[in-house]
Scaffold this active site. Structure first.
Site: not given
Ligand code: ADP
Ligand code: MG
Length: 374
Positions: A22, A56, A110, A112, A115-116, A160, A210
């Protein structure tokens, strides 16, 4: 936009776990991630205009941008998409045309599980297929990372995006983040399962800290590299060498460097343990990783520490640690399959009593990287 509209293309873009390794990706180290079976589904349709409209379902919100006028938005999630389009246009000018995109996801945001990166790489892959642009996997990985750096402001490493694109069903990726080379490692944990426990907290330190960690590692490397100028990354520095700098680095910076150096070694030891089916050692390495993240690297939080500590009293759990950037999100746990249900019930009650928050367990399977739905 409606999910029942007709679409030209559907893309499934997965989240990822990281078993161990990590915060090493931006230090040129080894990580052990895998794509998972929780995905963002993106439905694309050309709209024969110069506009891109994205909805979304998770955010229940929609926006439209003019491709001739790609500016950063004040709304974070727009910027992942705007950033990807911007960087595709840098590589292949005028290749992106108007489209509509409907997004729905069963990946927690958000937490971990990245999703980003799933969002960035899903958009990039979809545009690539829709307009036949011919981007390579490596280009998709790098432009998605660049979008996150410049448009969103998280100075993430490569892990990622790499995992979202290159993930392979039932395999972990042993990723060398310095060279971007990887090996696939077939996963067979026998009677043990990987389960994520989502704290459902996301402390807002996450992005700023970070980036602070990243610069702390650079500071450490500047001092160490001045003496050992053949070493470029903290992960090239062995723990014994970091220890030579105990009195030469501020304590905090020293601790960061020591964690990174040890964590990189732990990843390699974890691979050896997996290969010889030594799950007890693997579990111990997970616990050590968490301890380092919590005490030396200081990216954990009380909710994550509570969950990891709680698991230690059960023989049926071999190891656990926080996963991802930290300050909230999920722990990853290696649990005997017959104990998963009992553990979830017991730990959820304990967590609720302690924090008045509901825990979300996430059973995961290791899946493929981003792909077109057939
Ligand atoms: P992680 O990558 O761990 O989930 P991050 O903070 O890096 O956390 O990314 C999360 C962000 O990605 C959300 O706050 C949003 O801006 C964007 N995101 C992820 N999935 C979606 C979705 N399905 N629809 C819209 N935005 C999304
Ligand atoms: Mg992320």
């Amino acid at each position: 936009m409606n999910k029942n509209d007709s679409y030209d293309l559907v893309i499934k873009s997965p989240g990822r776990i990281n078993l161990i390794g990590e915060h090493v990706d931006y230090n040129g180290g080894h990580a052990l991630p895998a794509a998972i079976d929780k995905v963002i589904t993106l439905k694309f349709k050309k709209n024969n205009s110069n506009d891109v409209t994205v909805y979304s379902k998770n955010i229940d919100s929609q926006f439209t941008i003019d491709l001739a006028n790609l500016n950063r938005s004040n709304i974070e999630w727009h910027n992942y998409i705007i950033g990807v389009i911007y960087y595709i246009n840098v590589l292949k000018p005028k290749s992106v045309q108007g489209f509509n995109c409907y997004i729905d996801s069963n990946l927690p945001l958000g937490s971990g599980v990245s999703s980003s990166a799933a969002l960035e790489c899903g958009i990039a892959k979809g545009i690539n297929e829709l307009f036949n642009i011919g981007l390579t996997d490596t280009e998709i990985i790098n432009l998605s990372k660049d979008a996150e750096h410049t448009m969103v402001g998280t100075k993430c490493g490569i892990m990622d995006q790499f995992t979202v694109v290159k993930g392979k069903k039932d395999h972990l990726l042993l990723l060398n983040c310095k060279t971007s080379e990887h090996e696939t490692i077939k996963v067979d944990f026998g009677d043990y399962k990987l389960v994520l426990l989502n704290t459902n907290v996301s402390h807002n330190l996450a992005t700023s800290e970070y980036n602070v960690r990243r610069s702390e590692c650079e500071i450490a490397m500047k001092t160490i590299g001045a003496k050992y100028n053949d070493l470029d990354y903290l992960c090239d520095v062995k723990p014994e060498v970091v220890k030579e700098f105990k009195n030469l680095l501020p304590e905090k910076i020293y601790n960061r460097a020591l964690y990174i150096s040890k964590e990189n070694q732990r990843t390699l030891k974890a691979v050896e343990a997996i290969n010889r089916k030594d799950l007890n050692t693997l579990g111990e390495l997970l616990y050590k990783s968490h301890e380092g993240l919590s005490t030396l690297y200081e990216v954990s939080c009380e909710e994550l520490d509570f969950l990891v500590k709680y698991t230690k009293k059960f023989d049926q759990i071999l190891g656990a640690r926080m996963m991802g950037g930290g300050f909230g999100g999920c722990t990853i746990n290696l649990i005997h399959k017959d104990f998963v249900e009992d553990l979830i019930e017991e730990i959820s009650n304990a967590y609720r009593n302690q924090f008045s928050i509901d825990l979300t367990p996430i059973a995961i399977h290791i899946g493929d990287g981003v792909k077109k739905q057939s």
